[in-house]
Design a protein around this motif. Structure first.
Motif, PDB file in Angstrom:
ATOM      1  N   ASN A 166      13.406   0.205  -1.145  1.00 35.74           N
ATOM      2  CA  ASN A 166      14.436  -0.181  -2.119  1.00 35.74           C
ATOM      3  C   ASN A 166      15.083  -1.546  -1.857  1.00 35.74           C
ATOM      4  O   ASN A 166      15.403  -2.272  -2.793  1.00 35.74           O
ATOM      5  CB  ASN A 166      15.516   0.908  -2.184  1.00 35.74           C
ATOM      6  N   LYS A 201      11.836   2.797  -9.046  1.00 36.53           N
ATOM      7  CA  LYS A 201      13.244   3.200  -9.075  1.00 36.53           C
ATOM      8  C   LYS A 201      13.759   3.340  -7.667  1.00 36.53           C
ATOM      9  O   LYS A 201      12.954   3.690  -6.794  1.00 36.53           O
ATOM     10  CB  LYS A 201      13.438   4.522  -9.827  1.00 36.53           C
ATOM     11  N   LYS A 225       2.735   4.677  -0.513  1.00 33.04           N
ATOM     12  CA  LYS A 225       2.099   5.978  -0.810  1.00 33.04           C
ATOM     13  C   LYS A 225       2.138   6.309  -2.306  1.00 33.04           C
ATOM     14  O   LYS A 225       1.154   6.782  -2.868  1.00 33.04           O
ATOM     15  CB  LYS A 225       2.835   7.068  -0.005  1.00 33.04           C
ATOM     16  N   ILE A 226       3.283   6.054  -2.951  1.00 33.54           N
ATOM     17  CA  ILE A 226       3.373   6.420  -4.368  1.00 33.54           C
ATOM     18  C   ILE A 226       2.390   5.616  -5.219  1.00 33.54           C
ATOM     19  O   ILE A 226       1.783   6.144  -6.152  1.00 33.54           O
ATOM     20  CB  ILE A 226       4.822   6.287  -4.904  1.00 33.54           C
ATOM     21  N   TYR A 276       2.178   8.694 -15.041  1.00 32.33           N
ATOM     22  CA  TYR A 276       2.083   7.336 -14.475  1.00 32.33           C
ATOM     23  C   TYR A 276       1.133   6.480 -15.321  1.00 32.33           C
ATOM     24  O   TYR A 276       1.342   5.284 -15.493  1.00 32.33           O
ATOM     25  CB  TYR A 276       1.615   7.391 -13.019  1.00 32.33           C
ATOM     26  N   TYR A 288       2.085 -10.464   0.512  1.00 29.59           N
ATOM     27  CA  TYR A 288       2.594 -10.316  -0.859  1.00 29.59           C
ATOM     28  C   TYR A 288       2.575 -11.678  -1.570  1.00 29.59           C
ATOM     29  O   TYR A 288       2.302 -11.761  -2.771  1.00 29.59           O
ATOM     30  CB  TYR A 288       4.028  -9.767  -0.847  1.00 29.59           C
ATOM     31  N   ARG A 348      13.092   6.914   3.319  1.00 24.15           N
ATOM     32  CA  ARG A 348      14.229   7.683   2.775  1.00 24.15           C
ATOM     33  C   ARG A 348      15.278   7.990   3.844  1.00 24.15           C
ATOM     34  O   ARG A 348      16.423   8.323   3.514  1.00 24.15           O
ATOM     35  CB  ARG A 348      13.723   8.984   2.155  1.00 24.15           C
ATOM     36  N   THR A 389       0.842  -1.202   0.000  1.00 23.68           N
ATOM     37  CA  THR A 389       0.000   0.000   0.000  1.00 23.68           C
ATOM     38  C   THR A 389       0.877   1.251   0.000  1.00 23.68           C
ATOM     39  O   THR A 389       0.495   2.288   0.548  1.00 23.68           O
ATOM     40  CB  THR A 389      -0.918   0.009   1.243  1.00 23.68           C
ATOM     41  N   SER A 394      -0.842  -6.323   1.049  1.00 27.93           N
ATOM     42  CA  SER A 394      -0.129  -5.617   2.107  1.00 27.93           C
ATOM     43  C   SER A 394       0.307  -6.650   3.131  1.00 27.93           C
ATOM     44  O   SER A 394      -0.277  -7.737   3.210  1.00 27.93           O
ATOM     45  CB  SER A 394      -1.052  -4.580   2.759  1.00 27.93           C
ATOM     46  N   ARG A 395       1.286  -6.255   3.962  1.00 26.01           N
ATOM     47  CA  ARG A 395       1.650  -7.122   5.084  1.00 26.01           C
ATOM     48  C   ARG A 395       0.482  -7.204   6.057  1.00 26.01           C
ATOM     49  O   ARG A 395       0.417  -8.095   6.885  1.00 26.01           O
ATOM     50  CB  ARG A 395       2.874  -6.548   5.810  1.00 26.01           C
TER      51      ARG A 395
HETATM   52  N1  LIG Z   1       8.240   7.145  -9.352  1.00 24.86           N
HETATM   53  C1  LIG Z   1       7.917   8.017  -8.413  1.00 24.86           C
HETATM   54  O1  LIG Z   1       7.376   9.080  -8.677  1.00 24.86           O
HETATM   55  C2  LIG Z   1       8.202   7.669  -6.987  1.00 24.86           C
HETATM   56  C3  LIG Z   1       7.800   8.557  -5.996  1.00 24.86           C
HETATM   57  C4  LIG Z   1       7.964   8.168  -4.669  1.00 24.86           C
HETATM   58  C5  LIG Z   1       8.567   6.963  -4.356  1.00 24.86           C
HETATM   59  N2  LIG Z   1       8.981   6.144  -5.358  1.00 24.86           N
HETATM   60  C6  LIG Z   1       9.601   4.841  -5.039  1.00 24.86           C
HETATM   61  O2  LIG Z   1       8.558   3.987  -4.571  1.00 24.86           O
HETATM   62  C7  LIG Z   1       9.002   3.184  -3.495  1.00 24.86           C
HETATM   63  C8  LIG Z   1       8.082   3.412  -2.310  1.00 24.86           C
HETATM   64  O3  LIG Z   1       8.113   4.752  -1.893  1.00 24.86           O
HETATM   65  P1  LIG Z   1       6.937   5.353  -0.948  1.00 24.86           P
HETATM   66  O4  LIG Z   1       7.342   6.718  -0.573  1.00 24.86           O
HETATM   67  O5  LIG Z   1       5.627   5.155  -1.601  1.00 24.86           O
HETATM   68  O6  LIG Z   1       7.103   4.407   0.320  1.00 24.86           O
HETATM   69  P2  LIG Z   1       6.097   4.018   1.483  1.00 24.86           P
HETATM   70  O7  LIG Z   1       4.851   4.857   1.440  1.00 24.86           O
HETATM   71  O8  LIG Z   1       6.892   3.999   2.741  1.00 24.86           O
HETATM   72  O9  LIG Z   1       5.647   2.547   1.089  1.00 24.86           O
HETATM   73  C9  LIG Z   1       6.450   1.428   1.136  1.00 24.86           C
HETATM   74  C10 LIG Z   1       5.527   0.239   1.443  1.00 24.86           C
HETATM   75  O10 LIG Z   1       6.307  -0.932   1.484  1.00 24.86           O
HETATM   76  C11 LIG Z   1       5.760  -1.845   2.435  1.00 24.86           C
HETATM   77  N3  LIG Z   1       6.869  -2.312   3.273  1.00 24.86           N
HETATM   78  C12 LIG Z   1       7.325  -3.584   3.315  1.00 24.86           C
HETATM   79  N4  LIG Z   1       8.367  -3.681   4.136  1.00 24.86           N
HETATM   80  C13 LIG Z   1       8.590  -2.458   4.652  1.00 24.86           C
HETATM   81  C14 LIG Z   1       9.550  -1.919   5.545  1.00 24.86           C
HETATM   82  N5  LIG Z   1      10.519  -2.687   6.089  1.00 24.86           N
HETATM   83  N6  LIG Z   1       9.506  -0.606   5.835  1.00 24.86           N
HETATM   84  C15 LIG Z   1       8.567   0.178   5.282  1.00 24.86           C
HETATM   85  N7  LIG Z   1       7.633  -0.271   4.402  1.00 24.86           N
HETATM   86  C16 LIG Z   1       7.641  -1.571   4.093  1.00 24.86           C
HETATM   87  C17 LIG Z   1       4.676  -1.123   3.188  1.00 24.86           C
HETATM   88  O11 LIG Z   1       3.436  -1.583   2.654  1.00 24.86           O
HETATM   89  P3  LIG Z   1       2.409  -2.547   3.412  1.00 24.86           P
HETATM   90  O12 LIG Z   1       2.393  -2.046   4.842  1.00 24.86           O
HETATM   91  O13 LIG Z   1       1.140  -2.329   2.697  1.00 24.86           O
HETATM   92  O14 LIG Z   1       2.920  -3.933   3.292  1.00 24.86           O
HETATM   93  C18 LIG Z   1       4.845   0.334   2.802  1.00 24.86           C
HETATM   94  O15 LIG Z   1       3.636   1.006   2.708  1.00 24.86           O
HETATM   95  C19 LIG Z   1      10.468   3.549  -3.284  1.00 24.86           C
HETATM   96  O16 LIG Z   1      11.274   2.630  -3.974  1.00 24.86           O
HETATM   97  C20 LIG Z   1      10.622   4.918  -3.928  1.00 24.86           C
HETATM   98  O17 LIG Z   1      11.920   5.132  -4.459  1.00 24.86           O
HETATM   99  C21 LIG Z   1       8.792   6.473  -6.655  1.00 24.86           C
END
Ligand SMILES: NC(=O)c1ccc[n+]([C@@H]2O[C@H](COP(=O)([O-])OP(=O)(O)OC[C@H]3O[C@@H](n4cnc5c(N)ncnc54)[C@H](OP(=O)(O)O)[C@@H]3O)[C@@H](O)[C@H]2O)c1
Length: 332
Positions: free
Chosen positions: A76, A97, A13-14, A286, A58, A163, A11, A36-37
């Motif tokens: 990442n 990415k 955010k992006i 997107y 997953y 990050r 789930t 989601s987890r």
């Molecule tokens: N292309 C773009 O425009 C863009 C923009 C922002 C980010 N990104 C990339 O997208 C990825 C996610 O970024 P985000 O900002 O969306 O991240 P985020 O909101 O923190 O989401 C990451 C998700 O991964 C899951 N997860 C599994 N293991 C985890 C752990 N150990 N710690 C944290 N989360 C974990 C969680 O989902 P569940 O709880 O649902 O399992 C969490 O919601 C990154 O690789 C980032 O570089 C790309």
């Protein structure tokens, strides 16, 4: 063309706010399920976006035979392991990415990429403003392109944000420095030969919070960038040629609900007085990214940027990090 049936890993955010809503605008993408987890989180996102199925792990998503392609926006450090798991389940993968933390890690995807499509989600390359600017450069609009300058920054000191966690692939170089690398390769139509970087790390997080670099593309072509996770939000790209300059006002996070602009300037009036603006109709980059990947899954067109391209991006990011340690030029 039959829409491609997609499953979403997490789930994130992006995914929730940009990528999945963008793909759902398209008749080429059918978002079948989210995982989601935590099952409640998956259900919440499914309800919010109108996705049919929600999985509490997953692995359950990857076992769904109805799903053909996976979008992987995990932190990442999970890009490679979960892309490999998805490929082993026979699914194509569009992975966020950077596709891995190092090029060596990305190489682990090579064997799988001969069985399924694996692509890195640099949505910017699907935006018409990038394609138009590259066409202008190729068409000699600004003479010979000599310099690219990229700035990309935001301010985020949340210790819980991915990050700001060094052990799971945090830091600005991997998060946004990768866009400067992609911009250089895209607009110069060339590969850098060597790089040198100056990096400042957050003392508590251990992540790079400010990185500036010089990239040598050979033949007098130079890219400079500054990326930061702890300065005012800003992004801009300048392309300086022998006869003109092109500026992309919002090069990376082009909004889907507002037109964006580039400026072409022959430099005759200081302060941008001779700059001509071109406005682009609203598009969702997107959505365009999801459509391009879906067409490739259906064999309607090749994947424009596959695993080799993603590995090359990481080789350059590896060299930037080596340069931080060596305080010297590093060859790619
Ligand atoms: N292309 C773009 O425009 C863009 C923009 C922002 C980010 N990104 C990339 O997208 C990825 C996610 O970024 P985000 O900002 O969306 O991240 P985020 O909101 O923190 O989401 C990451 C998700 O991964 C899951 N997860 C599994 N293991 C985890 C752990 N150990 N710690 C944290 N989360 C974990 C969680 O989902 P569940 O709880 O649902 O399992 C969490 O919601 C990154 O690789 C980032 O570089 C790309």
């Amino acid at each position: 063309m039959q829409p491609v049936r997609w499953g979403i890993l997490s789930t994130a955010k992006i995914g929730r706010t940009k990528v999945v809503p963008g793909m759902m605008k398209s008749s080429l993408c059918d978002i079948v399920a989210v995982s989601s987890r935590n099952e409640a989180s998956a259900r919440e996102m499914a309800g919010e976006l109108g996705i049919r199925k929600a999985y509490g792990s997953y692995e359950a998503l990857l076992a769904d035979p109805d799903i053909e392609a996976i979008y992987n926006p995990l932190p990442n450090h999970l890009h490679v392991p979960m892309t490999l798991a998805a490929a082993a389940a026979g699914k194509h993968v569009l992975c966020e990415k950077p596709i891995a933390i190092t090029s060596a890690e990305a190489e682990k995807l090579k064997e799988a990429s001969s069985q399924v499509l694996i692509g890195e989600a640099f949505m910017v390359r699907h935006h018409p403003q990038w394609q138009h600017v590259r066409n202008l450069i190729r068409g000699d609009e600004i003479g010979e392109l000599r310099a690219l300058q990229v700035a990309f920054s935001y301010f985020n000191v949340d210790p819980l944000n991915i990050r700001n966690k060094a052990d799971i692939g945090g830091g600005g170089l991997l998060d946004i420095g990768c866009y400067a690398v992609v911009a250089g390769r895209y607009f110069f139509d060339a590969e850098p030969l060597r790089v040198i970087a100056l990096v400042d790390r957050d003392p508590a997080f251990g992540t790079d919070r400010m990185a500036s670099a010089l990239m040598d593309f050979g033949a007098g072509r130079q890219l400079t960038f500054t990326v930061s996770t702890q300065t005012v939000p800003f992004q801009r790209l300048q392309a300086l040629g022998t006869r003109g300059r092109i500026e992309i006002e919002i090069p990376f996070n082009a909004p889907a609900d507002k037109p964006v602009r580039i400026f072409v300037d022959d430099g005759t009036v200081h302060g941008g007085g001779s700059a001509r603006a071109t406005e682009f109709r609203m598009v969702d980059q997107y959505q365009l990214q999801g459509e391009a990947f879906s067409r490739a899954v259906r064999g309607a067109e090749p994947l424009a940027y596959g695993l080799d391209d993603a590995i090359q991006n990481l080789r350059i990011l590896d060299a930037l990090r080596r340069s931080e340690a060596s305080a010297a030029w590093e060859a790619i």
